[in-house]
Design a protein around this motif. Structure first.
Motif, PDB file in Angstrom:
ATOM      1  N   PHE A  22       0.834  -1.201   0.000  1.00  0.00           N
ATOM      2  CA  PHE A  22       0.000   0.000   0.000  1.00  0.00           C
ATOM      3  C   PHE A  22       0.871   1.254   0.000  1.00  0.00           C
ATOM      4  CE2 PHE A  22      -2.094   3.209   2.836  1.00  0.00           C
ATOM      5  CZ  PHE A  22      -3.019   3.675   1.909  1.00  0.00           C
ATOM      6  N   ILE A  23       1.873   1.288   0.866  1.00  0.00           N
ATOM      7  CA  ILE A  23       2.759   2.454   0.951  1.00  0.00           C
ATOM      8  C   ILE A  23       3.588   2.598  -0.324  1.00  0.00           C
ATOM      9  CG2 ILE A  23       4.716   3.444   2.205  1.00  0.00           C
ATOM     10  CD1 ILE A  23       3.537   2.093   4.735  1.00  0.00           C
ATOM     11  N   ALA A  24       4.057   1.470  -0.863  1.00  0.00           N
ATOM     12  CA  ALA A  24       4.846   1.512  -2.097  1.00  0.00           C
ATOM     13  C   ALA A  24       4.023   2.049  -3.263  1.00  0.00           C
ATOM     14  CB  ALA A  24       5.377   0.118  -2.423  1.00  0.00           C
ATOM     15  N   SER A  25       2.715   1.761  -3.261  1.00  0.00           N
ATOM     16  CA  SER A  25       1.849   2.239  -4.343  1.00  0.00           C
ATOM     17  C   SER A  25       1.713   3.756  -4.323  1.00  0.00           C
ATOM     18  CB  SER A  25       0.463   1.596  -4.237  1.00  0.00           C
ATOM     19  OG  SER A  25      -0.273   2.115  -3.133  1.00  0.00           O
ATOM     20  N   LEU A  26       1.954   4.363  -3.163  1.00  0.00           N
ATOM     21  CA  LEU A  26       1.849   5.819  -3.027  1.00  0.00           C
ATOM     22  C   LEU A  26       3.170   6.517  -3.314  1.00  0.00           C
ATOM     23  CD1 LEU A  26      -0.181   5.963   0.317  1.00  0.00           C
ATOM     24  CD2 LEU A  26      -1.086   6.144  -2.012  1.00  0.00           C
ATOM     25  N   SER A  27       4.262   5.768  -3.193  1.00  0.00           N
ATOM     26  CA  SER A  27       5.592   6.374  -3.313  1.00  0.00           C
ATOM     27  C   SER A  27       6.307   5.983  -4.600  1.00  0.00           C
ATOM     28  CB  SER A  27       6.451   5.960  -2.115  1.00  0.00           C
ATOM     29  OG  SER A  27       6.606   4.551  -2.075  1.00  0.00           O
ATOM     30  N   SER A  28       5.539   5.470  -5.566  1.00  0.00           N
ATOM     31  CA  SER A  28       6.116   5.030  -6.848  1.00  0.00           C
ATOM     32  C   SER A  28       7.207   3.991  -6.645  1.00  0.00           C
ATOM     33  CB  SER A  28       6.678   6.231  -7.621  1.00  0.00           C
ATOM     34  OG  SER A  28       5.666   7.181  -7.874  1.00  0.00           O
ATOM     35  N   GLY A  29       7.024   3.165  -5.620  1.00  0.00           N
ATOM     36  CA  GLY A  29       7.974   2.092  -5.362  1.00  0.00           C
ATOM     37  C   GLY A  29       9.201   2.496  -4.580  1.00  0.00           C
ATOM     38  N   ASN A  46       4.503   8.599  10.816  1.00  0.00           N
ATOM     39  CA  ASN A  46       4.141   9.765  10.010  1.00  0.00           C
ATOM     40  C   ASN A  46       4.940   9.777   8.710  1.00  0.00           C
ATOM     41  OD1 ASN A  46       2.307  10.841  11.920  1.00  0.00           O
ATOM     42  ND2 ASN A  46       3.998  11.728  13.083  1.00  0.00           N
ATOM     43  N   PHE A  47       4.229   9.590   7.608  1.00  0.00           N
ATOM     44  CA  PHE A  47       4.831   9.678   6.278  1.00  0.00           C
ATOM     45  C   PHE A  47       4.475  11.058   5.718  1.00  0.00           C
ATOM     46  CE2 PHE A  47       4.197   5.164   7.037  1.00  0.00           C
ATOM     47  CZ  PHE A  47       5.346   4.568   6.528  1.00  0.00           C
ATOM     48  N   TYR A  48       5.260  12.058   6.075  1.00  0.00           N
ATOM     49  CA  TYR A  48       4.918  13.436   5.717  1.00  0.00           C
ATOM     50  C   TYR A  48       4.817  13.644   4.210  1.00  0.00           C
ATOM     51  CZ  TYR A  48       5.829  14.529  10.611  1.00  0.00           C
ATOM     52  OH  TYR A  48       5.782  14.564  11.979  1.00  0.00           O
ATOM     53  N   ALA A  49       5.749  13.058   3.466  1.00  0.00           N
ATOM     54  CA  ALA A  49       5.759  13.247   2.014  1.00  0.00           C
ATOM     55  C   ALA A  49       4.576  12.578   1.328  1.00  0.00           C
ATOM     56  CB  ALA A  49       7.062  12.709   1.426  1.00  0.00           C
ATOM     57  N   LEU A  50       3.930  11.632   2.028  1.00  0.00           N
ATOM     58  CA  LEU A  50       2.798  10.907   1.448  1.00  0.00           C
ATOM     59  C   LEU A  50       1.456  11.373   2.008  1.00  0.00           C
ATOM     60  CD1 LEU A  50       4.231   7.258   1.486  1.00  0.00           C
ATOM     61  CD2 LEU A  50       4.308   8.943  -0.367  1.00  0.00           C
ATOM     62  N   GLY A  51       1.468  12.378   2.867  1.00  0.00           N
ATOM     63  CA  GLY A  51       0.215  12.845   3.454  1.00  0.00           C
ATOM     64  C   GLY A  51      -0.503  11.744   4.204  1.00  0.00           C
ATOM     65  N   LEU A  52       0.260  10.918   4.919  1.00  0.00           N
ATOM     66  CA  LEU A  52      -0.292   9.720   5.551  1.00  0.00           C
ATOM     67  C   LEU A  52       0.276   9.545   6.957  1.00  0.00           C
ATOM     68  CD1 LEU A  52      -1.829   6.933   5.277  1.00  0.00           C
ATOM     69  CD2 LEU A  52       0.343   6.013   4.416  1.00  0.00           C
ATOM     70  N   PHE A 107       2.732  17.966   6.502  1.00  0.00           N
ATOM     71  CA  PHE A 107       2.274  16.910   5.611  1.00  0.00           C
ATOM     72  C   PHE A 107       2.034  17.443   4.203  1.00  0.00           C
ATOM     73  CE2 PHE A 107       1.162  15.055   9.690  1.00  0.00           C
ATOM     74  CZ  PHE A 107       1.424  13.709   9.505  1.00  0.00           C
ATOM     75  N   SER A 108       2.367  16.626   3.230  1.00  0.00           N
ATOM     76  CA  SER A 108       1.983  16.912   1.854  1.00  0.00           C
ATOM     77  C   SER A 108       0.568  16.384   1.653  1.00  0.00           C
ATOM     78  CB  SER A 108       2.936  16.207   0.882  1.00  0.00           C
ATOM     79  OG  SER A 108       4.254  16.697   1.016  1.00  0.00           O
ATOM     80  N   THR A 109      -0.025  16.693   0.517  1.00  0.00           N
ATOM     81  CA  THR A 109      -1.336  16.136   0.210  1.00  0.00           C
ATOM     82  C   THR A 109      -1.183  14.670  -0.194  1.00  0.00           C
ATOM     83  OG1 THR A 109      -2.329  18.238  -0.436  1.00  0.00           O
ATOM     84  CG2 THR A 109      -3.280  16.254  -1.409  1.00  0.00           C
ATOM     85  N   TYR A 110      -2.082  13.833   0.283  1.00  0.00           N
ATOM     86  CA  TYR A 110      -2.092  12.408  -0.035  1.00  0.00           C
ATOM     87  C   TYR A 110      -2.000  12.222  -1.551  1.00  0.00           C
ATOM     88  CZ  TYR A 110      -3.981   7.633  -0.276  1.00  0.00           C
ATOM     89  OH  TYR A 110      -4.181   6.292  -0.534  1.00  0.00           O
ATOM     90  N   PRO A 111      -0.983  11.502  -2.046  1.00  0.00           N
ATOM     91  CA  PRO A 111      -0.747  11.413  -3.490  1.00  0.00           C
ATOM     92  C   PRO A 111      -1.659  10.452  -4.240  1.00  0.00           C
ATOM     93  CG  PRO A 111       0.887  10.121  -2.331  1.00  0.00           C
ATOM     94  CD  PRO A 111       0.078  10.829  -1.277  1.00  0.00           C
ATOM     95  N   GLY A 112      -2.515   9.719  -3.516  1.00  0.00           N
ATOM     96  CA  GLY A 112      -3.372   8.744  -4.179  1.00  0.00           C
ATOM     97  C   GLY A 112      -4.667   9.317  -4.720  1.00  0.00           C
ATOM     98  N   LEU A 113      -4.774  10.651  -4.794  1.00  0.00           N
ATOM     99  CA  LEU A 113      -5.988  11.287  -5.312  1.00  0.00           C
ATOM    100  C   LEU A 113      -6.034  11.214  -6.835  1.00  0.00           C
ATOM    101  CD1 LEU A 113      -5.989  14.534  -3.117  1.00  0.00           C
ATOM    102  CD2 LEU A 113      -7.339  12.471  -2.747  1.00  0.00           C
ATOM    103  N   PRO A 114      -7.250  11.061  -7.399  1.00  0.00           N
ATOM    104  CA  PRO A 114      -8.501  10.769  -6.692  1.00  0.00           C
ATOM    105  C   PRO A 114      -8.570   9.296  -6.322  1.00  0.00           C
ATOM    106  CG  PRO A 114      -8.909  10.800  -9.038  1.00  0.00           C
ATOM    107  CD  PRO A 114      -7.456  11.172  -8.860  1.00  0.00           C
TER     108      PRO A 114
END
Length: 212
Positions: A22-29, A46-52, A107-114
């Motif tokens: 799940f985390i890898a899918s947000l961080s491009s691996g 806290n994954f600040y760069a992933l908004g998570l 935190f950044s915005t969650y990158p999995g949008l939408p």
């Protein structure tokens, strides 16, 4: 658009392969290490760069000490209890409803949008009637309070918004049976008339927890 099935991750430990995927899918691996905050009754990743932000609770009598690092945690004695997804527009954004608490700007915005946020099946209203609702809500960076209510129905719990516009907490709504709480941001979500204007407030944090 991906479907977020965060509720299926609840209960796993930090070393879970499903959680890693799940985390890898947000961080491009890419490998992204969280900031760990440990307490005797809770551990936050806290994954600040992933908004998570992930909340783990100890079990089996485990009481983590404060200041532990990722490598010193007892993974098998921790269980995922909640996920927070952040929507943090840039300070100079022209979109309505984008002001944020200072602490959340890390935190950044969650990158999995939408993404498609799943609703629970078989939820009943106060009269015991099964609600007819869509299977999911499509969430993007400007999804508003009225969109959540139109899809989920009236919240089981709600609060915030009281006090002056400056410095007060934004309104929040919780759909307990769905295991979802949403905090809203911007001027529409604060102040004496927050609940009149809240329908146009944009979400700031989506918290996912065990359904009840």
């Amino acid at each position: 658009m991906s479907t977020i099935r965060a509720h299926t991750l609840l209960g796993v430990n930090p070393a879970s392969e499903d959680l890693k995927l799940f985390i890898a899918s947000l961080s491009s691996g890419k490998t992204i290490d969280p900031e760990v905050k440990s307490y005797s009754d809770a551990v936050y990743f806290n994954f600040y760069a992933l908004g998570l932000s992930l909340l783990f609770v100890p079990k089996n009598g485990y009481k983590p000490k404060s200041g532990l690092t990722r490598s010193t945690l007892q993974d098998t004695d921790l269980a995922l209890e909640g996920l927070d997804l952040y929507n943090v527009p840039k300070p100079d954004s022209k979109i309505k409803g984008t002001s944020t608490r200072k602490a959340e700007l890390a935190f950044s915005t969650y990158p999995g949008l939408p993404f498609a946020l799943e609703l629970a099946e078989g939820v009943v209203d106060k009269d015991g009637k099964t609600l007819v609702r869509p299977p999911h809500l499509s969430v993007d960076a400007i999804t508003m309070g009225k969109d959540f209510v139109a899809c989920f129905g009236e919240p089981a719990r709600k609060g915030g918004g009281a006090g002056p516009s400056s410095g007060s907490i934004g309104i929040w709504c919780e759909w307990t049976a769905d295991g979802v709480m949403v905090e809203f941001g911007g001027d529409e979500a604060k102040g004496p008339q927050a609940w009149e204007r809240g329908k146009d407030a944009v979400w700031r944090v989506i918290s996912i927890f065990p359904r009840k």
